[in-house]
Design a protein around this motif. Structure first.
Motif, PDB file in Angstrom:
ATOM      1  N   GLY A 177      35.391  50.473  47.297  1.00  0.00           N
ATOM      2  CA  GLY A 177      34.594  49.325  47.734  1.00  0.00           C
ATOM      3  C   GLY A 177      33.628  48.835  46.682  1.00  0.00           C
ATOM      4  N   SER A 178      32.384  48.672  47.069  1.00  0.00           N
ATOM      5  CA  SER A 178      31.382  48.085  46.188  1.00  0.00           C
ATOM      6  C   SER A 178      31.033  48.982  45.007  1.00  0.00           C
ATOM      7  CB  SER A 178      30.108  47.766  46.980  1.00  0.00           C
ATOM      8  OG  SER A 178      29.545  48.949  47.507  1.00  0.00           O
ATOM      9  N   ARG A 179      31.369  50.256  45.091  1.00  0.00           N
ATOM     10  CA  ARG A 179      30.994  51.178  44.015  1.00  0.00           C
ATOM     11  C   ARG A 179      31.914  51.079  42.802  1.00  0.00           C
ATOM     12  NH1 ARG A 179      30.986  56.709  47.167  1.00  0.00           N
ATOM     13  NH2 ARG A 179      32.790  55.660  48.104  1.00  0.00           N
ATOM     14  N   GLY A 180      33.003  50.337  42.917  1.00  0.00           N
ATOM     15  CA  GLY A 180      33.968  50.296  41.827  1.00  0.00           C
ATOM     16  C   GLY A 180      34.088  48.957  41.139  1.00  0.00           C
ATOM     17  N   LEU A 181      33.020  48.157  41.136  1.00  0.00           N
ATOM     18  CA  LEU A 181      33.047  46.824  40.530  1.00  0.00           C
ATOM     19  C   LEU A 181      32.219  46.783  39.247  1.00  0.00           C
ATOM     20  CD1 LEU A 181      32.526  44.615  43.710  1.00  0.00           C
ATOM     21  CD2 LEU A 181      34.693  45.302  42.660  1.00  0.00           C
ATOM     22  N   SER A 182      32.610  45.899  38.337  1.00  0.00           N
ATOM     23  CA  SER A 182      31.857  45.683  37.106  1.00  0.00           C
ATOM     24  C   SER A 182      31.826  44.186  36.804  1.00  0.00           C
ATOM     25  CB  SER A 182      32.490  46.444  35.937  1.00  0.00           C
ATOM     26  OG  SER A 182      32.490  47.841  36.189  1.00  0.00           O
ATOM     27  N   ALA A 183      30.907  43.796  35.922  1.00  0.00           N
ATOM     28  CA  ALA A 183      30.721  42.387  35.562  1.00  0.00           C
ATOM     29  C   ALA A 183      31.039  42.195  34.083  1.00  0.00           C
ATOM     30  CB  ALA A 183      29.291  41.948  35.862  1.00  0.00           C
ATOM     31  N   PHE A 184      31.687  41.072  33.759  1.00  0.00           N
ATOM     32  CA  PHE A 184      32.133  40.810  32.397  1.00  0.00           C
ATOM     33  C   PHE A 184      31.844  39.360  31.999  1.00  0.00           C
ATOM     34  CE2 PHE A 184      34.823  44.026  34.296  1.00  0.00           C
ATOM     35  CZ  PHE A 184      34.865  45.024  33.325  1.00  0.00           C
ATOM     36  N   ILE A 185      31.639  39.153  30.708  1.00  0.00           N
ATOM     37  CA  ILE A 185      31.528  37.799  30.156  1.00  0.00           C
ATOM     38  C   ILE A 185      32.890  37.428  29.599  1.00  0.00           C
ATOM     39  CG2 ILE A 185      30.362  36.310  28.493  1.00  0.00           C
ATOM     40  CD1 ILE A 185      28.070  38.412  28.466  1.00  0.00           C
ATOM     41  N   VAL A 186      33.507  36.409  30.198  1.00  0.00           N
ATOM     42  CA  VAL A 186      34.871  36.023  29.811  1.00  0.00           C
ATOM     43  C   VAL A 186      34.848  34.598  29.255  1.00  0.00           C
ATOM     44  CG1 VAL A 186      37.246  35.740  30.580  1.00  0.00           C
ATOM     45  CG2 VAL A 186      35.806  37.490  31.639  1.00  0.00           C
ATOM     46  N   PRO A 187      35.200  34.406  27.991  1.00  0.00           N
ATOM     47  CA  PRO A 187      35.245  33.045  27.427  1.00  0.00           C
ATOM     48  C   PRO A 187      36.254  32.178  28.161  1.00  0.00           C
ATOM     49  CG  PRO A 187      35.380  34.728  25.700  1.00  0.00           C
ATOM     50  CD  PRO A 187      35.564  35.438  27.010  1.00  0.00           C
ATOM     51  N   ALA A 188      35.957  30.897  28.271  1.00  0.00           N
ATOM     52  CA  ALA A 188      36.803  29.991  29.051  1.00  0.00           C
ATOM     53  C   ALA A 188      38.223  29.900  28.503  1.00  0.00           C
ATOM     54  CB  ALA A 188      36.163  28.602  29.082  1.00  0.00           C
ATOM     55  N   GLU A 189      38.378  29.989  27.180  1.00  0.00           N
ATOM     56  CA  GLU A 189      39.710  29.821  26.606  1.00  0.00           C
ATOM     57  C   GLU A 189      40.669  30.944  26.988  1.00  0.00           C
ATOM     58  OE1 GLU A 189      36.909  31.315  23.270  1.00  0.00           O
ATOM     59  OE2 GLU A 189      36.877  29.854  24.918  1.00  0.00           O
ATOM     60  N   ALA A 190      40.113  32.069  27.513  1.00  0.00           N
ATOM     61  CA  ALA A 190      40.964  33.183  27.916  1.00  0.00           C
ATOM     62  C   ALA A 190      41.476  33.034  29.343  1.00  0.00           C
ATOM     63  CB  ALA A 190      40.199  34.495  27.784  1.00  0.00           C
ATOM     64  N   LEU A 208      41.097  29.951  39.392  1.00  0.00           N
ATOM     65  CA  LEU A 208      41.338  30.484  38.058  1.00  0.00           C
ATOM     66  C   LEU A 208      42.286  31.675  38.135  1.00  0.00           C
ATOM     67  CD1 LEU A 208      37.606  30.709  36.915  1.00  0.00           C
ATOM     68  CD2 LEU A 208      39.138  28.747  36.637  1.00  0.00           C
ATOM     69  N   THR A 209      43.086  31.879  37.109  1.00  0.00           N
ATOM     70  CA  THR A 209      43.916  33.068  37.013  1.00  0.00           C
ATOM     71  C   THR A 209      43.598  33.818  35.717  1.00  0.00           C
ATOM     72  OG1 THR A 209      45.738  31.810  36.006  1.00  0.00           O
ATOM     73  CG2 THR A 209      45.797  32.121  38.390  1.00  0.00           C
ATOM     74  N   TYR A 210      43.600  35.143  35.843  1.00  0.00           N
ATOM     75  CA  TYR A 210      43.371  36.040  34.708  1.00  0.00           C
ATOM     76  C   TYR A 210      44.678  36.793  34.482  1.00  0.00           C
ATOM     77  CZ  TYR A 210      38.406  35.161  35.637  1.00  0.00           C
ATOM     78  OH  TYR A 210      37.180  34.560  35.836  1.00  0.00           O
ATOM     79  N   ASP A 211      45.434  36.375  33.489  1.00  0.00           N
ATOM     80  CA  ASP A 211      46.761  36.918  33.235  1.00  0.00           C
ATOM     81  C   ASP A 211      46.690  37.850  32.025  1.00  0.00           C
ATOM     82  OD1 ASP A 211      49.439  37.475  33.103  1.00  0.00           O
ATOM     83  OD2 ASP A 211      50.045  35.460  32.449  1.00  0.00           O
ATOM     84  N   ASN A 212      46.354  39.118  32.287  1.00  0.00           N
ATOM     85  CA  ASN A 212      46.189  40.092  31.211  1.00  0.00           C
ATOM     86  C   ASN A 212      45.214  39.591  30.145  1.00  0.00           C
ATOM     87  OD1 ASN A 212      48.032  42.292  32.009  1.00  0.00           O
ATOM     88  ND2 ASN A 212      49.618  40.715  31.773  1.00  0.00           N
ATOM     89  N   VAL A 213      44.081  39.115  30.612  1.00  0.00           N
ATOM     90  CA  VAL A 213      43.043  38.602  29.729  1.00  0.00           C
ATOM     91  C   VAL A 213      42.375  39.769  29.005  1.00  0.00           C
ATOM     92  CG1 VAL A 213      40.764  37.508  29.679  1.00  0.00           C
ATOM     93  CG2 VAL A 213      42.595  36.530  31.081  1.00  0.00           C
ATOM     94  N   ARG A 214      42.352  39.708  27.691  1.00  0.00           N
ATOM     95  CA  ARG A 214      41.749  40.763  26.882  1.00  0.00           C
ATOM     96  C   ARG A 214      40.395  40.307  26.340  1.00  0.00           C
ATOM     97  NH1 ARG A 214      44.656  45.177  25.261  1.00  0.00           N
ATOM     98  NH2 ARG A 214      46.781  45.256  26.128  1.00  0.00           N
ATOM     99  N   ILE A 215      39.400  41.122  26.574  1.00  0.00           N
ATOM    100  CA  ILE A 215      38.055  40.838  26.079  1.00  0.00           C
ATOM    101  C   ILE A 215      37.511  42.110  25.436  1.00  0.00           C
ATOM    102  CG2 ILE A 215      37.515  38.987  27.710  1.00  0.00           C
ATOM    103  CD1 ILE A 215      36.099  41.040  29.461  1.00  0.00           C
TER     104      ILE A 215
END
Length: 380
Positions: A177-190, A208-215
């Motif tokens: 649940g809530s204990r397994g979440l994290s926050a990330f800064i993702v550039p728009a071009e990704a 929006l879709t995140y298709d194996n977005v690497r950051i």
């Protein structure tokens, strides 16, 4: 002109009154509404940056954004333009996690860009099967060496399609649940914009879709597993200001109703001479004052500190958005057919205010927050 007598209340310092004056004067030079929605929103971000007002949205060193200033700004902007309020608010909400929990390097990279209007910010939490229940986020982020790989989908993301970066919440699996979440800064071009969403009060919104977005590994905000706390504290910081926007819409509705009542003929007089109209105007003014008291009490508590203000913030958001909707509805009713005619201000306000009872914690969620806090304090 909206009622500004509240600025004499003891919740405020001289700098808040100066801000209200400066922004009110600045709104007189607001750019004309652009034909293209995306262009109009970016133009408003740049216009707010030129006035120096976006600096209010971001942390200044170790100092958190001042909630009283944010509330005054949102009330003033909403009175004049729903899209201007949106442009301002999203710069704050979209970068709020960085202001509150970002590293020194993250703050140095992103916050000056947000304050100067060089970067449009976005807050990406909602998913197709997960709205208010953020603990059930399904978007995943897996560590792969010096990178994170994100897979998933977000929807109803404000500034979707025009943002330069998305603060994205994803499941990293430290717990259930809530204990397994994290926050990330993702550039728009990704990120892929899968769909633009058209709503009753137009503003940039997308799926929006995140298709194996690497950051990079250092794109995480805070520590792995802290995402839920980061999201809740960010939302709590700006929750009071949603109420302030509702109050701005409601104040404009009251002023439109007063102006209409004075000129609209009814029999041998005007609407303003009618006792029913006078009662409605009194109710509208009373609702607005009650909202203002709740908003600026909660904002003062948040700025001064020393107390848990979640209940006060929930009350402010709940009452101001619900009461504001009533005030706008009364203004529409008073206008009759004109009130539901495109191009008439109260019709625009009717569309503008509706979403405030849904986003950043629906009214039902605010009632839960208030009730649970009361129950926690109640004697057994």
């Amino acid at each position: 002109m909206a009622d500004r007598t509240f600025l004499s209340w003891p919740f405020f310092e001289p700098r808040h009154r100066e801000l209200a004056d400066a922004l009110q004067n600045w709104c007189a030079e607001m750019p004309a509404e652009a034909a293209d929605l995306d262009e109009g929103c970016r133009s408003l971000v740049e216009w707010l940056a030129r006035g120096g007002f976006l600096k209010l949205c971001v942390a200044d060193g170790e100092r958190r954004p001042d909630v009283r200033s944010l509330a005054i700004a949102r009330e003033t902007l909403a009175y004049h333009s729903g899209l201007a309020d949106f442009a301002f608010a999203m710069q704050g909400l979209g970068s709020g996690a960085i202001s509150l929990f970002g590293t020194i390097e993250q703050k140095r990279e992103w916050l000056p860009k947000v304050a100067s209007g060089r970067a449009v910010a976005a807050f990406a939490m909602t998913e197709p099967t997960c709205g208010s229940d953020a603990a059930n986020i399904a978007t995943s982020a897996l560590r792969d060496g010096n990178e994170w790989v994100l897979v998933g989908e977000k929807t109803y993301i404000s500034n979707g399609g025009i943002a330069d970066f998305y603060v994205t919440f994803a499941r990293t699996g430290e717990g259930e649940g809530s204990r397994g979440l994290s926050a990330f800064i993702v550039p728009a071009e990704a990120v892929q914009v899968a769909e633009r969403i058209d709503v009753i009060a137009p503003h940039p919104l997308a799926r929006l879709t995140y298709d194996n977005v690497r950051i990079p590994a250092d794109a995480i905000i805070g520590e792995p597993g802290e995402g839920f706390r980061i999201s809740m504290e960010t939302l709590n910081l700006f929750r009071v200001t949603v109420g302030a926007a509702g109050l701005g819409f409601a104040r404009r509705a009251l002023d439109e109703a007063l102006g209409w009542a004075k000129v609209r003929r009814l029999g041998s007089g005007t609407l303003a001479d009618n006792a029913v109209t006078q009662a409605k105007l009194a109710d509208m003014a009373m609702l607005n004052d009650a909202s203002a008291l709740l908003i600026y009490r909660a904002a003062w508590q948040q700025d001064v500190g020393g107390t848990d203000n979640r209940r006060a913030a929930a009350m402010a958001k709940l009452h101001a958005t619900e009461a504001g909707s009533q005030v706008v509805d009364m203004a529409v009713q008073m206008h009759g057919g004109a009130g539901v005619t495109r191009g008439v201000k109260v019709e625009e306000l009717y569309r503008d205010i509706r979403a405030l009872r849904i986003y950043e914690g629906a009214s039902e969620v605010q009632r839960q927050i208030i009730a649970r806090d009361l129950l926690k304090e109640a004697l057994p």
